[in-house]
Design an enzyme around this catalytic site. Sequence first.
Site, short mmCIF file in Angstrom:
data_model
loop_
_atom_site.label_atom_id
_atom_site.label_comp_id
_atom_site.label_asym_id
_atom_site.label_seq_id
_atom_site.Cartn_x
_atom_site.Cartn_y
_atom_site.Cartn_z
NE ARG A 156 -4.57 7.00 -6.63
CZ ARG A 156 -4.43 6.51 -5.47
NH1 ARG A 156 -4.17 7.66 -4.51
NH2 ARG A 156 -4.69 5.45 -4.91
CG ASN A 204 1.74 1.34 -5.45
OD1 ASN A 204 2.69 1.33 -4.41
ND2 ASN A 204 1.02 0.49 -5.74
CG HIS A 223 -0.81 1.76 -9.12
ND1 HIS A 223 -1.18 1.66 -7.92
CD2 HIS A 223 -1.93 2.68 -9.54
CE1 HIS A 223 -2.09 2.09 -7.33
NE2 HIS A 223 -2.47 3.09 -8.24
NE ARG A 274 -2.68 -1.07 4.57
CZ ARG A 274 -3.95 -1.50 4.20
NH1 ARG A 274 -4.77 -2.28 4.62
NH2 ARG A 274 -4.34 -0.58 3.43
CD GLU A 281 3.47 -13.06 15.75
OE1 GLU A 281 3.76 -11.95 16.09
OE2 GLU A 281 2.99 -14.05 16.30
CG ASP A 308 -2.17 0.90 1.14
OD1 ASP A 308 -2.34 1.36 -0.07
OD2 ASP A 308 -2.44 1.24 2.15
NE ARG A 345 -7.89 2.19 -4.94
CZ ARG A 345 -6.69 2.23 -4.61
NH1 ARG A 345 -5.53 2.52 -5.21
NH2 ARG A 345 -6.32 1.95 -3.32
CB SER A 404 -8.98 -5.21 -2.41
OG SER A 404 -9.50 -4.07 -2.56
CG LEU A 423 9.33 -16.94 -3.73
CD1 LEU A 423 9.97 -15.92 -2.64
CD2 LEU A 423 8.45 -15.96 -4.53
NE ARG A 476 -7.70 0.99 5.97
CZ ARG A 476 -7.82 2.19 5.99
NH1 ARG A 476 -8.01 2.75 7.10
NH2 ARG A 476 -7.24 3.00 5.02
C1 IPE Z 1 -5.32 -2.60 0.13
O1 IPE Z 1 -5.16 -1.23 -0.11
C2 IPE Z 1 -5.29 -3.22 -1.18
C3 IPE Z 1 -4.14 -3.27 -1.95
C4 IPE Z 1 -2.85 -3.18 -1.37
C5 IPE Z 1 -4.21 -3.99 -3.07
P1 IPE Z 1 -6.08 -0.06 0.10
O2 IPE Z 1 -5.55 1.17 -0.40
O3 IPE Z 1 -7.36 -0.70 -1.38
O4 IPE Z 1 -6.83 -0.32 1.17
P2 IPE Z 1 -7.90 0.76 2.05
O5 IPE Z 1 -8.98 1.31 0.91
O6 IPE Z 1 -6.95 1.93 2.33
O7 IPE Z 1 -8.31 0.13 3.17
C1 IPE Z 2 -1.73 0.09 -3.23
O1 IPE Z 2 -1.52 1.48 -3.17
C2 IPE Z 2 -2.09 -0.51 -4.58
C3 IPE Z 2 -3.61 -0.52 -4.87
C4 IPE Z 2 -4.48 -0.66 -3.99
C5 IPE Z 2 -3.63 -1.36 -6.25
P1 IPE Z 2 -2.70 2.60 -3.26
O2 IPE Z 2 -3.02 2.89 -4.71
O3 IPE Z 2 -3.82 2.11 -2.44
O4 IPE Z 2 -1.97 4.02 -2.59
P2 IPE Z 2 -2.35 4.86 -1.55
O5 IPE Z 2 -2.69 4.32 -0.56
O6 IPE Z 2 -3.62 5.65 -2.31
O7 IPE Z 2 -1.24 5.81 -1.24
MG MG Z 3 -4.07 2.53 -0.37
#
Ligand code: IPE
Ligand code: IPE
Ligand code: MG
Length: 243
Positions: free
Chosen positions: A34, A23, A38, A185, A204, A21, A72, A66, A132, A191
């Site tokens: 954004r 990106n 990614h 995470r 853990e 998370d 989005r 997810s 792996l 979360r």
């Molecule tokens: C969790 O990140 C999903 C991925 C990393 C693929 P999110 O950015 O979607 O999670 P929330 O919305 O902040 O809980």
């Molecule tokens: C996680 O990064 C990647 C995906 C959910 C695809 P985010 O895109 O959620 O990045 P933030 O949390 O908005 O910074």
């Molecule tokens: Mg995120």
Amino acid sequence: MSTSPKPTPPLVLRHLAIVMDGNGRWAQKRHLPRFFGHKAGVDTLVKLIDACRARGIEHLTVYAFSSENWRRPEDEVSGLMGLVIVAVTKYLTKLARDGVRIVIIGDRETVSDRLKRAWNEAEELTRNNVGLTLSVAFNYGGRWDIVRACQRAVAAGLRPEQITEESLSRYLATVHAPDPDLLIRTGGEMRISNFLLWQLAYTEMVFSDCLWPDFNEAALDAAIASFAGRERRFGDVAPVSAR
Ligand code: IPE
Ligand code: IPE
Ligand code: MG
């Protein structure tokens, strides 16, 4: 007679799970769209796969998209789908050569045919690899996984009394892997966001403020060091090495 305490069994890190998370914020900090976060995140993942291989980790499971990420904006969603195709084209040969076995865990029914083909190609090409195992959670949700496991168990003819923790876990998307030992995470949120809800029961956890594209070997080692200092009790009173 004094009894010396039993030595704590060393913790084994067979299975690492990561919520990649941060990106979007990484890109925004650089005044970039954004999507660039990614894109950088994919490069970070490829480096981390090498680092995990070098550390003898058997399973790496990463959360890439997810069930809820469909919420989005459309251009971000289509950018992410396109990025998968680009990433497979760019890195599949390397990963296959490195002995990585790729498994996609997630709902393949609702993604485009092009994406299905890319995932199938990645799985086919690496099917017999014994290095792996990289499980990519794409269009994945922990609740989806549990509901589908129930549906599959019922479809296979299991009677109610045959549905046990053990039998149901055989219908989960992660049937090929033990439960994760450690979850990392990045991105500062504390979360689960509907990741491996069933499988994380005794995992853990390490939460890092580092944004995913900045995550590196040193950050991985810091997380592993934190893990190594834990006592895993699995509900018992004394530490247990693994279950
Ligand atoms: C969790 O990140 C999903 C991925 C990393 C693929 P999110 O950015 O979607 O999670 P929330 O919305 O902040 O809980
Ligand atoms: C996680 O990064 C990647 C995906 C959910 C695809 P985010 O895109 O959620 O990045 P933030 O949390 O908005 O910074
Ligand atoms: Mg995120």
